[in-house]
Design a protein around this motif. Structure first.
Motif, PDB file in Angstrom:
ATOM      1  N   PHE A  31       0.819  -1.208   0.000  1.00  0.00           N
ATOM      2  CA  PHE A  31       0.000   0.000   0.000  1.00  0.00           C
ATOM      3  C   PHE A  31       0.857   1.264   0.000  1.00  0.00           C
ATOM      4  O   PHE A  31       0.511   2.253  -0.645  1.00  0.00           O
ATOM      5  N   GLN A  32       1.989   1.247   0.699  1.00  0.00           N
ATOM      6  CA  GLN A  32       2.888   2.395   0.674  1.00  0.00           C
ATOM      7  C   GLN A  32       3.479   2.609  -0.711  1.00  0.00           C
ATOM      8  O   GLN A  32       3.569   3.748  -1.193  1.00  0.00           O
ATOM      9  N   THR A  33       3.875   1.539  -1.354  1.00  0.00           N
ATOM     10  CA  THR A  33       4.432   1.642  -2.704  1.00  0.00           C
ATOM     11  C   THR A  33       3.381   2.115  -3.685  1.00  0.00           C
ATOM     12  O   THR A  33       3.657   2.932  -4.573  1.00  0.00           O
ATOM     13  N   HIS A  34       2.165   1.640  -3.533  1.00  0.00           N
ATOM     14  CA  HIS A  34       1.082   2.063  -4.411  1.00  0.00           C
ATOM     15  C   HIS A  34       0.806   3.558  -4.247  1.00  0.00           C
ATOM     16  O   HIS A  34       0.602   4.272  -5.240  1.00  0.00           O
ATOM     17  N   ALA A  35       0.801   4.034  -3.003  1.00  0.00           N
ATOM     18  CA  ALA A  35       0.590   5.466  -2.748  1.00  0.00           C
ATOM     19  C   ALA A  35       1.720   6.290  -3.361  1.00  0.00           C
ATOM     20  O   ALA A  35       1.476   7.352  -3.955  1.00  0.00           O
ATOM     21  N   GLY A  42       0.821   9.671 -10.990  1.00  0.00           N
ATOM     22  CA  GLY A  42      -0.585  10.002 -11.213  1.00  0.00           C
ATOM     23  C   GLY A  42      -1.338   8.839 -11.836  1.00  0.00           C
ATOM     24  O   GLY A  42      -0.903   7.692 -11.798  1.00  0.00           O
ATOM     25  N   ASP A  43      -2.462   9.136 -12.430  1.00  0.00           N
ATOM     26  CA  ASP A  43      -3.306   8.096 -13.020  1.00  0.00           C
ATOM     27  C   ASP A  43      -3.021   7.845 -14.492  1.00  0.00           C
ATOM     28  O   ASP A  43      -3.603   6.946 -15.087  1.00  0.00           O
ATOM     29  N   GLU A  44      -2.140   8.633 -15.103  1.00  0.00           N
ATOM     30  CA  GLU A  44      -1.946   8.488 -16.548  1.00  0.00           C
ATOM     31  C   GLU A  44      -1.214   7.212 -16.947  1.00  0.00           C
ATOM     32  O   GLU A  44      -1.382   6.725 -18.055  1.00  0.00           O
ATOM     33  N   CYS A  45      -0.385   6.647 -16.073  1.00  0.00           N
ATOM     34  CA  CYS A  45       0.396   5.462 -16.458  1.00  0.00           C
ATOM     35  C   CYS A  45      -0.418   4.176 -16.401  1.00  0.00           C
ATOM     36  O   CYS A  45      -0.430   3.417 -17.350  1.00  0.00           O
ATOM     37  N   ALA A  46      -1.067   3.914 -15.323  1.00  0.00           N
ATOM     38  CA  ALA A  46      -1.849   2.682 -15.171  1.00  0.00           C
ATOM     39  C   ALA A  46      -3.009   2.928 -14.207  1.00  0.00           C
ATOM     40  O   ALA A  46      -2.946   2.578 -13.031  1.00  0.00           O
ATOM     41  N   ARG A  50      -3.784  -1.877  -9.173  1.00  0.00           N
ATOM     42  CA  ARG A  50      -4.186  -2.035  -7.781  1.00  0.00           C
ATOM     43  C   ARG A  50      -2.960  -2.310  -6.923  1.00  0.00           C
ATOM     44  O   ARG A  50      -1.920  -2.735  -7.413  1.00  0.00           O
ATOM     45  N   ALA A  51      -3.097  -2.107  -5.613  1.00  0.00           N
ATOM     46  CA  ALA A  51      -1.966  -2.265  -4.711  1.00  0.00           C
ATOM     47  C   ALA A  51      -1.661  -3.718  -4.381  1.00  0.00           C
ATOM     48  O   ALA A  51      -0.504  -4.118  -4.281  1.00  0.00           O
ATOM     49  N   LEU A  52      -2.678  -4.533  -4.226  1.00  0.00           N
ATOM     50  CA  LEU A  52      -2.453  -5.876  -3.721  1.00  0.00           C
ATOM     51  C   LEU A  52      -2.973  -6.967  -4.663  1.00  0.00           C
ATOM     52  O   LEU A  52      -2.207  -7.744  -5.187  1.00  0.00           O
ATOM     53  N   LEU A  56      -9.218  -5.869  -7.184  1.00  0.00           N
ATOM     54  CA  LEU A  56      -9.884  -5.822  -5.877  1.00  0.00           C
ATOM     55  C   LEU A  56      -9.319  -4.730  -4.959  1.00  0.00           C
ATOM     56  O   LEU A  56     -10.028  -3.859  -4.515  1.00  0.00           O
ATOM     57  N   LEU A  57      -8.057  -4.840  -4.634  1.00  0.00           N
ATOM     58  CA  LEU A  57      -7.431  -3.902  -3.686  1.00  0.00           C
ATOM     59  C   LEU A  57      -6.317  -3.153  -4.350  1.00  0.00           C
ATOM     60  O   LEU A  57      -5.423  -3.653  -4.901  1.00  0.00           O
TER      61      LEU A  57
END
Length: 57
Positions: A31-35, A42-46, A50-52, A56-57
Motif C-alpha cells: 500500500f505504501q508503494t502504491h501510494a 498520477g493516473d496516466e500510467c496505469a 491495484r496495490a495488492l 480488488l485492492l
C-alpha cells in the motif's frame, strides 16, 4: 509440568507469528508503494493498477 507447551504447539505458534508478521509487512509495503506510485506518476500510467490483488485492492 502441565503448564509447558508441547514442541509441536510451540512450533506452530512460532510459524504462525512469523507468517503474520511477514504478511503484515508485505501488505503495508504494497500500500505504501502504491501510494508513492500514484503520487509520483498520477493516473496516466496505469489507472487500473491495484496495490495488492488486481481488480480488488
Amino acid at each position: 509440568m502441565d503448564f509447558f507447551l508441547s514442541h509441536e504447539t510451540s512450533t506452530w505458534i512460532l510459524w504462525g507469528a512469523f507468517l503474520l508478521v511477514t504478511v503484515a509487512t508485505l501488505v503495508s509495503r504494497a500500500f505504501q508503494t502504491h501510494a508513492w506510485y500514484r503520487e509520483r506518476f498520477g493516473d496516466e500510467c496505469a489507472p487500473e493498477r491495484r496495490a495488492l490483488v488486481p481488480g480488488l485492492l
